[in-house]
Structures are given as C-alpha cells and as structure tokens.
Design a protein around this motif. Structure first.
Motif, PDB file in Angstrom:
ATOM      1  N   ASN A 195      11.025  24.016 -13.172  1.00 18.44           N
ATOM      2  CA  ASN A 195      12.274  23.270 -12.958  1.00 18.44           C
ATOM      3  C   ASN A 195      12.676  23.168 -11.500  1.00 18.44           C
ATOM      4  N   ARG A 196      11.694  23.168 -10.598  1.00 18.56           N
ATOM      5  CA  ARG A 196      12.004  23.061  -9.182  1.00 18.56           C
ATOM      6  C   ARG A 196      11.470  21.739  -8.636  1.00 18.56           C
ATOM      7  N   PHE A 197      12.330  21.003  -7.961  1.00 14.89           N
ATOM      8  CA  PHE A 197      11.897  19.790  -7.271  1.00 14.89           C
ATOM      9  C   PHE A 197      11.546  20.175  -5.845  1.00 14.89           C
ATOM     10  N   ARG A 198      10.337  19.830  -5.428  1.00 10.92           N
ATOM     11  CA  ARG A 198       9.869  20.195  -4.093  1.00 10.92           C
ATOM     12  C   ARG A 198       9.898  18.970  -3.190  1.00 10.92           C
ATOM     13  N   PRO A 199      10.971  18.770  -2.426  1.00 11.25           N
ATOM     14  CA  PRO A 199      11.036  17.610  -1.542  1.00 11.25           C
ATOM     15  C   PRO A 199      10.034  17.711  -0.410  1.00 11.25           C
ATOM     16  N   LYS A 200       9.583  16.563   0.036  1.00 12.11           N
ATOM     17  CA  LYS A 200       8.592  16.532   1.116  1.00 12.11           C
ATOM     18  C   LYS A 200       9.208  16.157   2.457  1.00 12.11           C
ATOM     19  N   LEU A 201      10.427  15.625   2.443  1.00  9.40           N
ATOM     20  CA  LEU A 201      11.079  15.212   3.686  1.00  9.40           C
ATOM     21  C   LEU A 201      12.260  16.100   4.068  1.00  9.40           C
ATOM     22  N   ARG A 252       0.835  -1.219   0.000  1.00  8.95           N
ATOM     23  CA  ARG A 252       0.000   0.000   0.000  1.00  8.95           C
ATOM     24  C   ARG A 252       0.863   1.259   0.000  1.00  8.95           C
ATOM     25  N   LEU A 253       1.965   1.230   0.724  1.00  6.85           N
ATOM     26  CA  LEU A 253       2.874   2.374   0.716  1.00  6.85           C
ATOM     27  C   LEU A 253       3.427   2.620  -0.686  1.00  6.85           C
ATOM     28  N   VAL A 254       3.884   1.555  -1.326  1.00  4.59           N
ATOM     29  CA  VAL A 254       4.398   1.699  -2.691  1.00  4.59           C
ATOM     30  C   VAL A 254       3.316   2.245  -3.609  1.00  4.59           C
ATOM     31  N   ASP A 255       2.097   1.779  -3.425  1.00  2.00           N
ATOM     32  CA  ASP A 255       0.979   2.248  -4.242  1.00  2.00           C
ATOM     33  C   ASP A 255       0.787   3.758  -4.118  1.00  2.00           C
ATOM     34  N   ALA A 256       1.134   4.297  -2.943  1.00  2.00           N
ATOM     35  CA  ALA A 256       0.915   5.729  -2.692  1.00  2.00           C
ATOM     36  C   ALA A 256       2.090   6.603  -3.113  1.00  2.00           C
ATOM     37  N   LEU A 257       3.259   6.010  -3.367  1.00  2.00           N
ATOM     38  CA  LEU A 257       4.460   6.803  -3.618  1.00  2.00           C
ATOM     39  C   LEU A 257       4.446   7.426  -5.008  1.00  2.00           C
ATOM     40  N   GLU A 258       5.060   8.611  -5.091  1.00  2.00           N
ATOM     41  CA  GLU A 258       5.037   9.382  -6.334  1.00  2.00           C
ATOM     42  C   GLU A 258       6.063   8.913  -7.348  1.00  2.00           C
ATOM     43  N   TYR A 259       7.246   8.502  -6.890  1.00  2.00           N
ATOM     44  CA  TYR A 259       8.346   8.231  -7.812  1.00  2.00           C
ATOM     45  C   TYR A 259       8.678   6.748  -7.945  1.00  2.00           C
ATOM     46  N   THR A 260       7.929   5.888  -7.267  1.00  2.00           N
ATOM     47  CA  THR A 260       8.140   4.449  -7.338  1.00  2.00           C
ATOM     48  C   THR A 260       6.979   3.836  -8.104  1.00  2.00           C
ATOM     49  N   GLN A 261       7.246   3.448  -9.346  1.00  2.00           N
ATOM     50  CA  GLN A 261       6.174   2.990 -10.240  1.00  2.00           C
ATOM     51  C   GLN A 261       6.009   1.479 -10.274  1.00  2.00           C
ATOM     52  N   ILE A 262       6.984   0.742  -9.733  1.00  2.00           N
ATOM     53  CA  ILE A 262       6.947  -0.720  -9.790  1.00  2.00           C
ATOM     54  C   ILE A 262       6.984  -1.253  -8.363  1.00  2.00           C
ATOM     55  N   ASP A 276      12.313   6.972  -1.972  1.00  2.00           N
ATOM     56  CA  ASP A 276      11.422   7.481  -3.019  1.00  2.00           C
ATOM     57  C   ASP A 276      11.750   8.936  -3.324  1.00  2.00           C
ATOM     58  N   GLU A 277      12.072   9.707  -2.294  1.00  2.00           N
ATOM     59  CA  GLU A 277      12.443  11.107  -2.502  1.00  2.00           C
ATOM     60  C   GLU A 277      13.790  11.220  -3.214  1.00  2.00           C
ATOM     61  N   ILE A 278      14.727  10.325  -2.882  1.00  2.00           N
ATOM     62  CA  ILE A 278      16.009  10.321  -3.592  1.00  2.00           C
ATOM     63  C   ILE A 278      15.783  10.073  -5.084  1.00  2.00           C
ATOM     64  N   ILE A 279      14.911   9.120  -5.417  1.00  2.00           N
ATOM     65  CA  ILE A 279      14.638   8.821  -6.822  1.00  2.00           C
ATOM     66  C   ILE A 279      14.019  10.038  -7.510  1.00  2.00           C
ATOM     67  N   GLY A 280      13.156  10.761  -6.785  1.00  2.00           N
ATOM     68  CA  GLY A 280      12.606  11.994  -7.342  1.00  2.00           C
ATOM     69  C   GLY A 280      13.687  13.010  -7.651  1.00  2.00           C
ATOM     70  N   MET A 281      14.655  13.158  -6.760  1.00  2.00           N
ATOM     71  CA  MET A 281      15.768  14.084  -6.981  1.00  2.00           C
ATOM     72  C   MET A 281      16.621  13.649  -8.170  1.00  2.00           C
ATOM     73  N   VAL A 282      16.870  12.344  -8.250  1.00  2.00           N
ATOM     74  CA  VAL A 282      17.662  11.820  -9.357  1.00  2.00           C
ATOM     75  C   VAL A 282      16.938  12.052 -10.684  1.00  2.00           C
ATOM     76  N   ASN A 283      15.629  11.843 -10.702  1.00  2.00           N
ATOM     77  CA  ASN A 283      14.836  12.155 -11.892  1.00  2.00           C
ATOM     78  C   ASN A 283      15.023  13.604 -12.306  1.00  2.00           C
ATOM     79  N   ARG A 284      14.962  14.496 -11.308  1.00  2.00           N
ATOM     80  CA  ARG A 284      15.136  15.931 -11.611  1.00  2.00           C
ATOM     81  C   ARG A 284      16.531  16.208 -12.151  1.00  2.00           C
ATOM     82  N   CYS A 285      17.525  15.542 -11.594  1.00  2.00           N
ATOM     83  CA  CYS A 285      18.894  15.727 -12.058  1.00  2.00           C
ATOM     84  C   CYS A 285      19.031  15.317 -13.516  1.00  2.00           C
ATOM     85  N   ARG A 286      18.421  14.184 -13.882  1.00  2.00           N
ATOM     86  CA  ARG A 286      18.583  13.698 -15.252  1.00  2.00           C
ATOM     87  C   ARG A 286      17.823  14.556 -16.260  1.00  2.00           C
TER      88      ARG A 286
END
Length: 479
Positions: A414-420, A123-133, A367-377
């Motif tokens: 172009n701004r990543f807004r971290p939640k943690l 359920r947690l994975v289902d709710a996460l923004e940057y984790t699709q699998i 999940d937040e790290i993956i979001g940051m990495v996405n923004r970096c790429r």
C-alpha cells in the motif's frame, strides 16, 4: 477501493437536472445542422420546430434510447498489454491533446509544435506508467488539410497505447476509419477492440454541427468509441450560474448520445462535460478554477448515477501559463475531486494555460499526480493481517517494529513510490544539484526520449499508412 464516492449533488438535485434536461430537449430542442440527421430524428418520432433545423425531442424517445448505453467496453491498442476495459472502476490517465504550441524543453520559449515534437510527445506517453491513453500534439509543419491524418499516423508510429483523437478537417473522416481498420486488422477486429476513440463536440448553445453528426454515424457504424465533449462557457455561451451551464452541457451531450443510441443501440460512447467559467473581471474563460473542478465532479455524478456511462473528465488541468505552484495546486484538486466521484478517465496531463499549451516536463509531473490519485482511490485495506494485532502486542516490549516480521513482510504494501517527489534531507538535495520539481521532470523527459522506443510497426501496416496518406494528399490537393 474507497466505498463511498464523492457527491457534489444530492439525489434530488441530480434528478432535477435530468428532468429539466428532458424539458429543454422537448420544449427548446437542439439545432441540428445536418439535413439527413433532421430527417432521421423525425423518423424516430422527434418534431421539427417551424420548418427550421430545431429538433424537439420527446422524453420517452430520450429515456428509451438511454437504456441502450454501454456502461463498459474494451478499448484496444496496437500492443495487447495496453488494452483495457473502460468502466471497470479503475482510473485511466490521458494526456492533454490538441494544442499546436509547445514550451521548448531547452529554452522555455513558447513556439509552434514541430513534427519531432509530436513524435516525441507520443513516445513519452508510451513510456508513462499511469497514462494509458495517448492524445496528439498537432504539429504545424504539414499541409493543414491533412494535418489531422498525419498526426494520427504519427501517433500510431510512436505509441502502442490506445489513441484518442479528433478531426481537424471533416473530410478526413473516411481516412481515419481506414487507418483504424488497418491497424486493428480489419473492420470486425476494430469493432471488437477499437484502437482509437474519437472526440467530437456540440457547439454551445445547443447546436449539433455536421461534423459531430457525421462522426457519430461513422463511429457507430464501425464500433469506434466516441467521446462527446461539451464546453459551454458559463456567463458567455452558457448561463452564468454553475447549475445553468451544467444543465446546458448535459442537454447537448444527451442529445448526441440519444442520436447515437437510436441509430446504433449499444454504440460505445463517453460522457465528457468540460464546462468553462467566464472570469468577468478579465474576460478570460477559466478551465482550472475550483468552480470548474466542482462542475466536472458534478458531471461525473450525472454520468455514473443517472446515465450509467463511462466518463472522461479534465484533470489534471490548470490555467497557469507555466509549470509552477499554481499549476500544482489546480492540477491536484482538479484530478482528485473527479477521481473520488468515480471518473473513468482523467484527461489533461501536460497541458498548461487552459489546454492551449503543451509542456513536456508537466506531462511527467501530471503522470505522477494521476498515480497518487489512483493510490488515493484505492483506500486502505483492512483485515486481520493488515491490522497486525501481533505487531501491536509485541511493540510494548520491543519499543519499535522496524525489524518485526510484520514490518518485513508488508513494508512495501500500500505504498506509492513517487519518482519525482523529493524525500531527502536538504543537504542531500543540494548535493544532487538543488533541482526543483520542474528540473527533475526535465531530466526524466530527456532520459525517456533517449532510451524509450515504442513497439515498431509491421512493414505492411507502415506501407498501408503511407498509401492512405498519399491518397488523402492527392484528394485534398485536387479539391
């Protein structure tokens, strides 16, 4: 999107690894632990060494089969919004799956995973923004013979995202297929938009076990993507040199890919070289060292530049037993390096201690790290509007650009807004309870578990899953 991908290997080095892989396959071969597969290899033109299970594979057979690989394919999901095209230059996150132990959210004690843990994690994975699998936690409460099937059922009930899973009991394979067909809406629909990816591994050094062969044949027949994960330990089951273990991993995976493509040309397959490194001082097989990160980054380069296949790499990944500074350091470089090299999937969110332990709070952090990495790429967008010539010109008179129209129009761009991550004054942080990153992540975990509900299953699918589980329980109890 960043134009220039990170290269660990030169073109000549990557070519040398490929050519040496062909030599190993032809002169050393693979031990095929499956009689029917040995016959199939021989029918396709391979040779058998001295009547053993060692199969020698000629280079032309390898090269011809590799021309059939798909560089992209659709990964379906129970909910249409969660479908995606793997290989489309985007990064997709996957939580770390597999462990049967979790760190208790309340007591911080290490314990066996329960059925509730498995459901909550999905359920947690289902709710996460940057984790699709979504990948499973294997609860330790059910019958060991049907645990993998109960786990798949738990995943289907608690997430509508694409699922990545592997067998614990090889005899479960036909029931996995039935369940995937049921959720997809039939075999043809499963082939068009497979709701699961399966994972299976060679055994180092240079062995293809029966479960790998059977899974290749079943997945190829039904259009289910198969992730080939090779994990030799440099200095133990693989050569001690990084290049040597990279070679061994490459040979093991290429052999599996070729077998799949010979049987089912165009079969969707995913490269996953995840080499471990033996720490000779402790005897511990490391997964989060900087050398591991270099290896996975080189593996991405081979997958994308030589074989033109989707690649799933570890990252975030850490050897730390707790969510601490070490975990933050290792998870960051282990995500960023393969991402910049062009990885399609980053796997490992929520893992600690080299993938042996699940941590709910770490899942949210990763999940937040993956979001940051996405923004970096994504890189930096440069055009006339983004350069803001007028804003630059006006600044010499105004002294600042806080209320300038260009600022008001683009301050969210172009701004990543971290939640943690905290970005406040120390006094404000203290007033809010002086919570660490781990503390803030635990608050978010509890909130998600209280508020998020996945898309419910249709009653007919729920009944079908229950029937499949009942049939499997009866079959395995009789055996």
């Amino acid at each position: 999107m960043i134009e220039q991908k990170l290269k660990i290997l030169s073109k000549e080095q990557a070519k040398q690894i490929h050519e040496t892989s062909l030599r190993v396959l032809q002169e050393v071969g693979l031990e095929i632990m499956h009689e029917e597969a040995c016959r199939i290899w021989l029918d396709f033109g391979a040779k058998q060494k001295d009547g053993s299970g060692r199969i020698l594979i000629p280079p032309d057979l390898v090269e011809n089969a590799l021309r059939n690989v798909k560089s992209s394919f659709v990964c379906g999901a129970r909910e249409e919004k969660n479908e995606f095209l793997l290989g489309d230059e985007k990064i997709y996150g996957r939580n770390g799956g597999g462990p049967g132990q979790v760190i208790d959210l309340d007591t911080a004690d290490l314990r066996n995973a329960t059925t509730k843990d498995a459901a909550d994690y999905a359920r947690l994975v289902d709710a996460l923004e940057y984790t699709q699998i979504a990948a499973p936690v294997y609860e330790q409460e059910s019958n060991a013979k049907t645990r993998d099937l109960n786990t798949l059922a738990c995943m289907i009930r608690n997430t509508s995202k694409h699922i990545n899973i592997r067998l614990l009991n090889p005899d479960s394979l036909p029931f996995f297929i039935q369940m995937a067909q049921l959720v997809s809406g039939g075999d043809e629909r499963l082939k068009q938009k497979p709701v699961i990816t399966m994972l299976e591994s060679p055994v180092a050094p240079l062995k293809h076990p029966a479960v790998l062969i059977d899974t290749i044949m079943a997945c190829g027949s039904h259009g289910i993507p198969l992730e080939i994960c090779s994990m030799p330990i440099a200095g133990a089951t693989g050569p001690v040199t990084l290049a040597g273990s990279l070679l061994m991993s490459n040979v093991e995976m290429i052999g599996a890919v070729v077998f799949g493509q010979l049987l089912y040309p165009g079969m969707p397959m995913i490269f996953a070289p995840r080499i471990m490194v033996m720490d000779m001082a402790s005897g511990y097989a490391l997964t989060g060292s900087i050398e591991n990160a270099l290896l996975v980054t080189a593996g991405v380069q081979l997958a994308k530049d030589i074989y033109h296949m989707p690649v799933n790499m570890h990252g975030p990944y850490t050897d730390s037993p707790i969510s601490d500074c070490q975990a933050g350091i290792e998870n960051t470089y282990f995500s960023l390096l393969p991402a910049l090299a062009g990885a399609d999937i980053l796997t490992g969110a929520g893992h600690l201690q080299g993938g042996l332990v699940i941590n709910f709070a770490q899942l949210i952090i990763d999940d937040e790290i993956i979001g940051m990495v996405n923004r970096c790429r994504e890189g930096i967008k440069v055009d006339d509007e983004m350069l803001g010539f007028e804003a630059v010109a006006d600044s010499i008179e105004s002294g600042n650009l806080l209320t300038h129209p260009h600022t008001l129009q683009h301050y969210r761009s172009n701004r990543f807004r971290p939640k943690l991550v905290t970005r406040t004054a120390r006094s404000n942080w203290q007033e809010e309870g002086s919570k660490t990153m781990d503390g803030r992540a635990k608050v978010k975990v509890r909130h998600m578990l209280e508020t998020h509900q996945p898309l419910p299953l249709d009653e007919s699918i729920e009944k079908g899953i229950s029937d499949i589980l009942e049939e499997a329980e009866q079959k395995f109890s009789e055996g």
